[in-house]
Design a protein around this motif. Structure first.
Motif, short mmCIF file in Angstrom:
data_model
loop_
_atom_site.label_atom_id
_atom_site.label_comp_id
_atom_site.label_asym_id
_atom_site.label_seq_id
_atom_site.Cartn_x
_atom_site.Cartn_y
_atom_site.Cartn_z
N LEU A 14 0.73 -1.32 0.13
CA LEU A 14 0.02 0.11 -0.13
C LEU A 14 0.88 1.14 0.13
O LEU A 14 1.22 1.78 0.95
CB LEU A 14 -0.83 0.08 1.22
CG LEU A 14 -1.54 -1.34 1.23
CD1 LEU A 14 -2.55 -1.27 2.62
CD2 LEU A 14 -2.90 -1.32 0.40
N PRO A 15 1.37 1.78 -1.06
CA PRO A 15 2.54 2.74 -1.29
C PRO A 15 2.07 4.11 -0.77
O PRO A 15 2.78 4.77 -0.18
CB PRO A 15 3.02 2.62 -2.53
CG PRO A 15 1.74 2.18 -3.49
CD PRO A 15 0.98 1.16 -2.47
N GLU A 16 0.85 4.29 -0.95
CA GLU A 16 0.47 5.70 -0.70
C GLU A 16 -0.60 5.97 0.40
O GLU A 16 -0.46 6.69 1.70
CB GLU A 16 -0.06 6.53 -1.81
CG GLU A 16 0.85 6.62 -3.28
CD GLU A 16 0.29 7.04 -4.27
OE1 GLU A 16 -0.94 7.78 -4.28
OE2 GLU A 16 0.87 6.84 -5.22
N GLU A 25 -8.58 -3.18 -2.48
CA GLU A 25 -8.12 -3.26 -3.93
C GLU A 25 -6.66 -4.23 -3.92
O GLU A 25 -6.50 -4.80 -4.61
CB GLU A 25 -7.74 -1.95 -4.45
CG GLU A 25 -9.07 -1.24 -5.03
CD GLU A 25 -8.73 0.01 -5.34
OE1 GLU A 25 -7.49 0.71 -5.39
OE2 GLU A 25 -9.44 0.85 -6.14
N ALA A 26 -6.32 -4.22 -2.71
CA ALA A 26 -4.88 -5.03 -2.26
C ALA A 26 -5.19 -6.51 -2.17
O ALA A 26 -4.59 -7.25 -2.25
CB ALA A 26 -4.07 -4.29 -1.46
N ILE A 27 -6.26 -6.55 -1.04
CA ILE A 27 -6.47 -7.87 -0.39
C ILE A 27 -7.28 -8.98 -1.27
O ILE A 27 -6.85 -10.08 -1.32
CB ILE A 27 -7.21 -7.60 0.96
CG1 ILE A 27 -6.81 -8.76 1.75
CG2 ILE A 27 -8.52 -7.32 0.72
CD1 ILE A 27 -7.27 -8.51 3.33
N ILE A 28 -8.12 -8.41 -2.25
CA ILE A 28 -8.92 -9.21 -3.10
C ILE A 28 -8.05 -10.02 -3.79
O ILE A 28 -7.88 -11.33 -3.87
CB ILE A 28 -10.17 -8.83 -3.77
CG1 ILE A 28 -11.04 -8.04 -2.98
CG2 ILE A 28 -10.65 -9.33 -4.93
CD1 ILE A 28 -12.36 -7.24 -3.25
N SER A 109 1.48 -7.45 -3.89
CA SER A 109 1.79 -7.83 -2.79
C SER A 109 3.03 -8.72 -2.86
O SER A 109 3.44 -9.12 -3.74
CB SER A 109 0.64 -8.94 -2.49
OG SER A 109 0.89 -10.26 -3.04
N THR A 110 3.66 -8.98 -1.51
CA THR A 110 5.06 -9.60 -1.42
C THR A 110 4.84 -10.73 -0.41
O THR A 110 3.99 -10.58 0.61
CB THR A 110 5.94 -8.40 -0.72
OG1 THR A 110 6.10 -7.32 -1.48
CG2 THR A 110 7.46 -9.14 -0.53
#
Length: 115
Positions: A14-16, A25-28, A109-110
């Motif tokens: 989550l860069p910003e 938007e990242a977890i799905i 994601s890493t």
């Protein structure tokens, strides 16, 4: 996200911002990349970044639960956070660590097997 049996860790990039929409938007896509046997439940703390949990559950078919505020119910998470902070103290610039990117996702994601 930490898989409690194996300790498998997925960090969401989550860069910003780290609000509800950014987490959604990242977890799905991160959940959808997990092996099917790990796509059953997600337990989260009480943070407002999961206020879109209904949409996340609908998009992933994962049941989402919330911990009580007490840290003793989040042992794996608290321990992992502590280990992560040992290696990357708060304020560490992580921009040199590039997340892996899935071709099916615009969000990064890493993934680590264990810390």
């Amino acid at each position: 996200m930490i898989e409690h049996t194996t300790g498998y860790l997925t960090l969401l990039h989550l860069p910003e911002r780290h609000g509800a929409l950014e987490v959604q938007e990242a977890i799905i896509p991160a959940i959808n990349r997990l092996p099917e046997m790990l796509q059953k439940t997600l337990t989260w703390d009480q943070g407002i970044e999961m206020s879109n949990h209904v949409a996340i559950a609908a998009a992933t078919d994962v049941d989402i639960y919330f911990c009580a505020p007490s840290p003793w119910q989040r042992g794996s998470s608290e321990n992992t956070n502590g280990l992560f902070r040992q290696h990357f103290p708060k304020g560490t610039d992580l921009s040199g660590y590039h997340p892996t990117t899935s071709s099916s996702s615009h969000t990064n994601s890493t993934e680590y097997s264990s810390l």
